[in-house]
Motif scaffolding. Structure first.
Motif, PDB file in Angstrom:
ATOM      1  N   ASP A 155      61.723  12.558 -32.398  1.00 12.77           N
ATOM      2  CA  ASP A 155      61.061  13.736 -31.826  1.00 12.77           C
ATOM      3  C   ASP A 155      62.051  14.894 -31.668  1.00 12.77           C
ATOM      4  O   ASP A 155      61.729  16.051 -31.990  1.00 12.77           O
ATOM      5  N   LYS A 156      63.260  14.587 -31.194  1.00 16.79           N
ATOM      6  CA  LYS A 156      64.281  15.633 -31.007  1.00 16.79           C
ATOM      7  C   LYS A 156      64.694  16.238 -32.356  1.00 16.79           C
ATOM      8  O   LYS A 156      64.874  17.453 -32.462  1.00 16.79           O
ATOM      9  N   ILE A 157      64.846  15.384 -33.353  1.00 18.15           N
ATOM     10  CA  ILE A 157      65.228  15.870 -34.694  1.00 18.15           C
ATOM     11  C   ILE A 157      64.142  16.775 -35.263  1.00 18.15           C
ATOM     12  O   ILE A 157      64.423  17.842 -35.812  1.00 18.15           O
ATOM     13  N   ASN A 158      62.887  16.364 -35.120  1.00 19.65           N
ATOM     14  CA  ASN A 158      61.774  17.135 -35.681  1.00 19.65           C
ATOM     15  C   ASN A 158      61.592  18.487 -35.004  1.00 19.65           C
ATOM     16  O   ASN A 158      61.009  19.404 -35.594  1.00 19.65           O
ATOM     17  N   GLU A 159      62.077  18.627 -33.784  1.00 21.64           N
ATOM     18  CA  GLU A 159      61.983  19.911 -33.067  1.00 21.64           C
ATOM     19  C   GLU A 159      62.950  20.949 -33.627  1.00 21.64           C
ATOM     20  O   GLU A 159      62.772  22.145 -33.402  1.00 21.64           O
ATOM     21  N   GLU A 160      63.968  20.479 -34.348  1.00 19.72           N
ATOM     22  CA  GLU A 160      65.012  21.381 -34.850  1.00 19.72           C
ATOM     23  C   GLU A 160      64.700  21.838 -36.275  1.00 19.72           C
ATOM     24  O   GLU A 160      64.511  21.013 -37.162  1.00 19.72           O
ATOM     25  N   PRO A 161      64.660  23.148 -36.517  1.00 17.28           N
ATOM     26  CA  PRO A 161      64.355  23.625 -37.872  1.00 17.28           C
ATOM     27  C   PRO A 161      65.543  23.538 -38.836  1.00 17.28           C
ATOM     28  O   PRO A 161      65.360  23.391 -40.039  1.00 17.28           O
ATOM     29  N   SER A 162      66.765  23.628 -38.300  1.00 13.63           N
ATOM     30  CA  SER A 162      67.943  23.658 -39.174  1.00 13.63           C
ATOM     31  C   SER A 162      68.606  22.287 -39.258  1.00 13.63           C
ATOM     32  O   SER A 162      68.480  21.463 -38.354  1.00 13.63           O
ATOM     33  N   ALA A 163      69.324  22.082 -40.347  1.00 12.19           N
ATOM     34  CA  ALA A 163      70.036  20.813 -40.533  1.00 12.19           C
ATOM     35  C   ALA A 163      71.121  20.637 -39.479  1.00 12.19           C
ATOM     36  O   ALA A 163      71.298  19.537 -38.947  1.00 12.19           O
ATOM     37  N   LEU A 164      71.852  21.697 -39.175  1.00 10.11           N
ATOM     38  CA  LEU A 164      72.888  21.597 -38.144  1.00 10.11           C
ATOM     39  C   LEU A 164      72.268  21.249 -36.793  1.00 10.11           C
ATOM     40  O   LEU A 164      72.832  20.466 -36.030  1.00 10.11           O
ATOM     41  N   GLY A 165      71.113  21.819 -36.499  1.00  7.37           N
ATOM     42  CA  GLY A 165      70.410  21.489 -35.263  1.00  7.37           C
ATOM     43  C   GLY A 165      69.978  20.040 -35.233  1.00  7.37           C
ATOM     44  O   GLY A 165      70.061  19.372 -34.192  1.00  7.37           O
ATOM     45  N   LYS A 166      69.528  19.524 -36.372  1.00  7.89           N
ATOM     46  CA  LYS A 166      69.092  18.126 -36.465  1.00  7.89           C
ATOM     47  C   LYS A 166      70.279  17.177 -36.267  1.00  7.89           C
ATOM     48  O   LYS A 166      70.182  16.176 -35.556  1.00  7.89           O
ATOM     49  N   LEU A 167      71.412  17.496 -36.903  1.00  8.37           N
ATOM     50  CA  LEU A 167      72.606  16.661 -36.746  1.00  8.37           C
ATOM     51  C   LEU A 167      73.116  16.700 -35.305  1.00  8.37           C
ATOM     52  O   LEU A 167      73.538  15.681 -34.755  1.00  8.37           O
ATOM     53  N   LYS A 168      73.045  17.876 -34.686  1.00 14.10           N
ATOM     54  CA  LYS A 168      73.451  18.008 -33.282  1.00 14.10           C
ATOM     55  C   LYS A 168      72.506  17.217 -32.382  1.00 14.10           C
ATOM     56  O   LYS A 168      72.928  16.627 -31.378  1.00 14.10           O
ATOM     57  N   ALA A 169      71.219  17.174 -32.741  1.00 13.83           N
ATOM     58  CA  ALA A 169      70.246  16.407 -31.957  1.00 13.83           C
ATOM     59  C   ALA A 169      70.602  14.922 -31.956  1.00 13.83           C
ATOM     60  O   ALA A 169      70.396  14.216 -30.963  1.00 13.83           O
ATOM     61  N   ILE A 170      71.163  14.443 -33.065  1.00 16.28           N
ATOM     62  CA  ILE A 170      71.576  13.031 -33.151  1.00 16.28           C
ATOM     63  C   ILE A 170      72.697  12.757 -32.156  1.00 16.28           C
ATOM     64  O   ILE A 170      72.625  11.823 -31.353  1.00 16.28           O
ATOM     65  N   THR A 171      73.747  13.574 -32.194  1.00 18.24           N
ATOM     66  CA  THR A 171      74.889  13.318 -31.299  1.00 18.24           C
ATOM     67  C   THR A 171      74.507  13.522 -29.835  1.00 18.24           C
ATOM     68  O   THR A 171      74.978  12.795 -28.963  1.00 18.24           O
ATOM     69  N   THR A 172      73.648  14.485 -29.574  1.00 20.92           N
ATOM     70  CA  THR A 172      73.183  14.713 -28.201  1.00 20.92           C
ATOM     71  C   THR A 172      72.391  13.501 -27.705  1.00 20.92           C
ATOM     72  O   THR A 172      72.579  13.041 -26.574  1.00 20.92           O
ATOM     73  N   HIS A 173      71.533  12.972 -28.561  1.00 19.19           N
ATOM     74  CA  HIS A 173      70.713  11.810 -28.193  1.00 19.19           C
ATOM     75  C   HIS A 173      71.594  10.610 -27.830  1.00 19.19           C
ATOM     76  O   HIS A 173      71.353   9.944 -26.822  1.00 19.19           O
ATOM     77  N   TYR A 174      72.584  10.346 -28.646  1.00 20.41           N
ATOM     78  CA  TYR A 174      73.396   9.153 -28.420  1.00 20.41           C
ATOM     79  C   TYR A 174      74.334   9.277 -27.222  1.00 20.41           C
ATOM     80  O   TYR A 174      74.830   8.263 -26.721  1.00 20.41           O
ATOM     81  N   ARG A 175      74.532  10.462 -26.714  1.00 19.75           N
ATOM     82  CA  ARG A 175      75.318  10.609 -25.489  1.00 19.75           C
ATOM     83  C   ARG A 175      74.604   9.985 -24.287  1.00 19.75           C
ATOM     84  O   ARG A 175      75.235   9.659 -23.291  1.00 19.75           O
TER      85      ARG A 175
END
Length: 198
Positions: free
Chosen positions: A72-92
Motif C-alpha cells: 500500500d505504501k509503495i503504491n501511494e508513491e508515484p516516483s521510483a525513488l519514492g517507492k524505494l524510500k517507502a521500502i526502507t521506511t516500512h522496514y524501520r
C-alpha cells in the motif's frame, strides 16, 4: 458475507498462523492448534485436508499480513525513488511487528521448510521471486522516469536490496537488537542516493 464454514476456516488460519510461524511446521502439534482455537482435531480437519494444507494457508496469511501494508505504501508513491524510500521506511518499523507475530514468515518458514517440506519451500521461493521482481520493476521505472542511472543492472540491485533487508532482519531477530534493521535501511538509502540515483 462469509458462510459459517468460511468464517471457521478463516478463524483457524488467523489463530494458527502466528503459532506455525513461531514454532515451525514440525514444532507445532495439532494439539497446540486445538488448544489455541478451542476446536477439536475433527473440526479442524473438516476445514483442512491435513496439517500441510493448513501450514501453507497460514504462511500465505502471514505474508499478506506483513506485505500488504508495504504494498500500500509503495503504491501511494508515484516516483521510483519514492517507492524505494517507502521500502526502507516500512522496514524501520518491521522489528516490533514481526517479534509480536513470531518473527519474519519468509525467514522462519524458509529455513524450517528447506529440508523437510517441499510444498512450503516452493511457496516461500515464489514469494521471494515476486518481491524481487517488484523491486526490479521499481528500478526500471526509475530509469524510465530519469531518476536512476540508465546503466543500472536492475536485477543485481534488486537482489542486493532484498538480501540486505532479509539479512538485517535475521540479525535483528536473532540477536534481539532492532538497530541492525535501521542501520541497514540507512545503508540502503545511502546506496540509492550515491550509486543508483542519476
Amino acid at each position: 458475507m462469509l458462510s459459517k464454514k468460511e468464517r471457521t476456516t478463516q478463524y483457524i488460519i488467523e489463530t494458527a498462523a502466528p503459532i506455525l510461524n513461531k514454532h515451525g511446521f514440525v514444532g507445532t502439534s495439532m494439539s497446540k492448534i486445538e488448544d489455541a482455537t478451542g476446536l477439536t482435531k475433527g473440526a479442524i480437519y473438516a476445514n483442512f485436508k491435513n496439517k500441510d494444507t493448513l501450514a501453507v494457508e497460514a504462511f500465505t496469511f502471514m505474508v499478506r499480513k506483513f506485505i500488504r501494508p508495504l504494498s500500500d505504501k509503495i503504491n501511494e508513491e508515484p516516483s521510483a525513488l519514492g517507492k524505494l524510500k517507502a521500502i526502507t521506511t516500512h522496514y524501520r518499523q518491521y522489528y516490533d511487528d514481526s517479534v509480536s507475530h513470531g518473527g519474519c514468515p519468509l525467514l522462519n518458514v524458509g529455513v524450517d521448510a528447506n529440508h523437510q517440506h517441499p510444498q512450503l519451500l516452493e511457496r516461500v521461493q515464489r514469494v521471494i521471486h515476486k518481491l524481487k521482481k517488484s523491486i526490479v520493476e521499481m528500478i526500471l521505472l526509475g530509469i524510465e522516469q530519469g531518476e536512476l542511472r540508465p546503466d543500472l543492472d536492475a536485477k543485481h540491485y534488486a537482489s542486493r536490496i532484498f538480501a540486505s533487508i532479509q539479512g538485517s532482519i535475521f540479525l535483528a531477530l536473532t540477536l534481539r537488537e532492532s538497530h541492525h534493521i535501521n542501520d541497514m535501511m540507512d545503508n540502503l538509502d545511502q546506496m540509492i542516493l550515491t550509486e543508483m540515483k542519476l
